[in-house]
Design an enzyme around this catalytic site. Structure first.
Site, PDB file in Angstrom:
ATOM      1  N   CYS A   2       0.842  -1.189   0.000  1.00  0.00           N
ATOM      2  CA  CYS A   2       0.000   0.000   0.000  1.00  0.00           C
ATOM      3  C   CYS A   2       0.878   1.239   0.000  1.00  0.00           C
ATOM      4  O   CYS A   2       2.098   1.171  -0.082  1.00  0.00           O
ATOM      5  CB  CYS A   2      -0.903   0.004   1.229  1.00  0.00           C
ATOM      6  N   ASP A 103      -4.138  -9.097   7.522  1.00  0.00           N
ATOM      7  CA  ASP A 103      -2.866  -9.298   8.220  1.00  0.00           C
ATOM      8  C   ASP A 103      -2.469  -8.063   9.015  1.00  0.00           C
ATOM      9  O   ASP A 103      -1.917  -8.154  10.108  1.00  0.00           O
ATOM     10  CB  ASP A 103      -1.764  -9.689   7.233  1.00  0.00           C
ATOM     11  N   ILE A 296      13.355 -10.788 -17.573  1.00  0.00           N
ATOM     12  CA  ILE A 296      13.818  -9.683 -18.418  1.00  0.00           C
ATOM     13  C   ILE A 296      14.927 -10.206 -19.323  1.00  0.00           C
ATOM     14  O   ILE A 296      15.837 -10.916 -18.880  1.00  0.00           O
ATOM     15  CB  ILE A 296      14.353  -8.525 -17.552  1.00  0.00           C
TER      16      ILE A 296
END
EC number: 6.3.5.4
Length: 639
Positions: A2, A103, A296
């Site tokens: 977040c 959590d 990649i």
């Protein structure tokens, strides 16, 4: 994963002012949490908590900030806290808000039970901001290695904080300004722990908490270290390596299994190194369904290792997503966007490649991947670790100029601290020496009074290096500087979360780390083989070609390696390094910088050419950062 932000200004008690300021700070963190947004205002106290959410665990009940039932506690969390179900059962957690089963919700009952020491019970990657209304106390906490970022700024008006510096710079009390000393550090690549590119904005260091206490309308701050990577003063001699091989294997299996837990699919980053290949091999064994692996690839044989990654994907039956990147993707608008997200300069366009990869991960409808960062740090994987213990090797190959210095350098401050000057900082000392003549007169004056190499040494706790083995000292000093300052920022969180994607570095589980420091040096590096103990622990997981392979430099091709890449970089230089922009930034002497760039393109020595590439990247990005954050230039669109 977040974004968290907020501020505390006891004199700012207008709800409208609090809301307006917080919304501006949240707006620039939308990329970190596009799934939800929340806030909590304590108007009479002048305190605001904000949160943007990327839902991975507890999809339907993870709204933040989370409050206790009595309203005395509120918390915002960025990251993942593992083992929360067990903790929730043990604590018989109170019912919180609709976030009661996420959590992050375990933080409040843990705090109620243990006070400030609750953080010792957290496992995972996290940044936490907790407000105790009864005690009039705010606590900012960062995880053990700094996987998750957290910044703050303290002034006469109060404190502001955020997952990224850009949110703090949106606060009305803070004026964005580049820090001249930090500019020097960015040009030499090594930042002072706890610093940022901007004046007045600091990074909360890993394993630390900042405690903010209100007393009589004033805020008092104090820093407390709650964890460190602590090597022992001596190691077991003639130890049985088999014990440590098994110990690493057991803990790594547990760390990967723990990080596979989520309410969304979890994939793996896969390069050609033994770290990510080990992660994929274990994840494949632990999970019933095939793993999605993201790789990649570069259009340069010298810097591309996707062939090894492909071999590993085939061996494990993973569904591989291969992203081939050329100069078109590594420069131009994507380079500018990566710089904005990084909030500092980076020496190689690997950061841009990581930005593209997280974008591809999200396009494949994945929000989380397990990664291999931290293995080199814990098990002695980098060539400079081996050099500090076993001595110099003649052929540094593509490491020379960027990772290894071509000559031995010494610095008094580091010799006093460690007993030697670690090899990892020596190439950046050489970079600084090459940069110094290019600086403007005002920056030259600053350098007469300021020694950036000594400042970095001064930020290291001498009690954690003195009396330790040379390999331990080298690993510790690297972890306290470059691991957090580059690998976990522009090489990790900042490029991943730019596209709302969570990375979970299993090797940085503290159960592994606290065990790894006890492993004798001659088991970490054995008979000249780096990460020997990990290789043996993963011998049944890795292909033979990889098990026997030396460390490979995972970086994008530098500009000097191709006329096409050179042209792409030169286009950006022509756009950003104009006379007016160089004068506005005030860091360089215009003519000396131009002469340097002209000569750089003529350099035939590959080691010096790599260093020149680094300097050009840093100089370019300093001007981009100035344009983006000081002048307020808009970000370009990326196709």
């Amino acid at each position: 994963m977040c974004g968290i932000t907020g501020f505390w200004n006891p004199s700012r008690t207008s709800e409208r002012q609090l809301r307006t300021a917080l919304d501006q700070m949240l707006d620039v963190l939308d990329h970190r949490g596009p799934d939800d947004r929340g806030s909590r205002l304590y108007v009479e106290q002048g305190l605001a908590l904000g949160h943007t959410r990327l839902s991975i665990v507890g999809l339907d009940h993870g709204h933040q900030p989370i409050e206790s039932r009595d309203g005395d506690l509120a918390v915002t969390v960025n990251g993942e806290l593992y083992g929360y179900k067990t903790l929730r059962t043990q604590l018989a957690c109170e019912t919180l808000t609709t976030s009661g089963k996420s959590d992050s919700a375990i933080t409040l009952p843990l705090y109620r039970k243990y006070g400030l020491s609750f953080v010792e019970h957290l496992r995972g990657e996290f940044a936490v901001v907790l407000y105790d209304h009864r005690e009039k106390r705010l606590i900012l906490i960062r995880d053990r290695f700094g996987v998750k970022p957290l910044y703050y700024s303290v002034n006469d008006n109060g404190i502001a904080w955020g997952s990224e510096v850009k949110s703090i710079l949106k606060h009305p009390d803070i004026q964005p300004r580049m820090c001249p000393k930090a500019v020097i550090h960015q040009m030499m690549q090594v930042m002072v722990p706890g610093s940022t590119a901007f004046e007045g904005v600091q990074a909360l260091q890993p394993g630390h908490m900042l405690i903010v206490q209100e007393r009589d309308g004033r805020l008092e701050t104090s820093l407390k270290r709650w964890w460190d990577l602590e090597f022992p003063e001596s190691h077991v001699e003639n130890a049985d390596p088999a014990e440590y091989v098994q110990g690493v294997q057991d803990r790594l299996i547990d760390a990967v299994a723990t990080r596979l837990e989520a309410d969304v699919p979890v994939g793996c980053y896969l390069s050609g190194g033994i770290d990510s290949c080990s992660i994929l091999g274990l994840a494949t064994t632990l999970q019933q369904s095939p793993i999605k692996a993201f790789t990649i690839a570069f259009d340069s044989d010298e810097y591309d290792e996707s062939n090894i990654a492909k071999l590993m994907a085939e061996r494990t039956g993973a569904e591989q997503e291969l992203l081939l990147l050329t100069e078109k993707e590594l420069y131009g608008p994507a380079f500018e966007r990566a710089t904005w997200h990084a909030e500092r300069t980076f020496y190689n366009t690997l950061a841009v490649a990581k930005w593209h990869m997280s974008r591809r991960v999200r396009a494949c409808n994945y929000k989380a991947v397990i990664t291999g960062e931290g293995s080199d740090e814990l098990f002695g994987g980098y060539p400079f670790f081996k050099r500090d213990w076993l001595g110099r090797e003649d052929d540094a190959g593509i490491f020379a100029g960027a990772i290894l210095a071509e000559e031995d350098l010494q610095h008094t401050a580091w010799n006093d601290l460690c007993g030697f000057t670690p090899s990892w900082i020596q190439p950046w000392m050489m970079t600084l020496a090459r940069v110094r003549p290019l600086l403007s007169s005002s920056m030259q004056d600053l350098m007469q009074q300021y020694d950036p190499v000594a400042e970095v040494a001064g930020a290291i706790d001498p009690n954690q290096v003195r009396g330790r083995h040379r390999l331990d000292v080298s690993q510790y000093t690297w972890c306290k500087t470059m691991l957090e300052g580059q690998i976990l920022t522009w090489g990790g969180d900042r490029m991943d979360m730019a596209n709302s994607m969570e990375a979970r570095p299993a090797f940085l589980d503290h159960h592994i780390a606290e065990y790894a420091v006890t492993i004798p040096p001659d088991v970490r590096i054995r008979d000249g083989i780096e990460k020997w103990v990990l290789r043996e622990a993963m011998v049944n997981v890795l292909p033979r070609e990889l098990y026997e392979r030396k460390k490979f430099a995972f970086m994008a091709p530098p500009a000097h390696t191709s006329p096409v890449i050179r042209a792409a970089l030169q286009d950006m230089i022509d756009h950003w390094l104009t006379d007016s922009r160089i004068a506005a930034l005030g860091v360089f002497d215009t003519q000396k910088l131009r002469d340097f760039i002209d000569q750089a393109w003529k350099e035939t020595d590959h080691t010096i050419a790599r260093r020149n590439d680094i300097i050009m990247n840093h100089a370019l990005q300093l001007h981009i950062l100035h344009g983006q954050y000081i002048e307020g230039m808009p970000l370009p669109a990326v196709d």
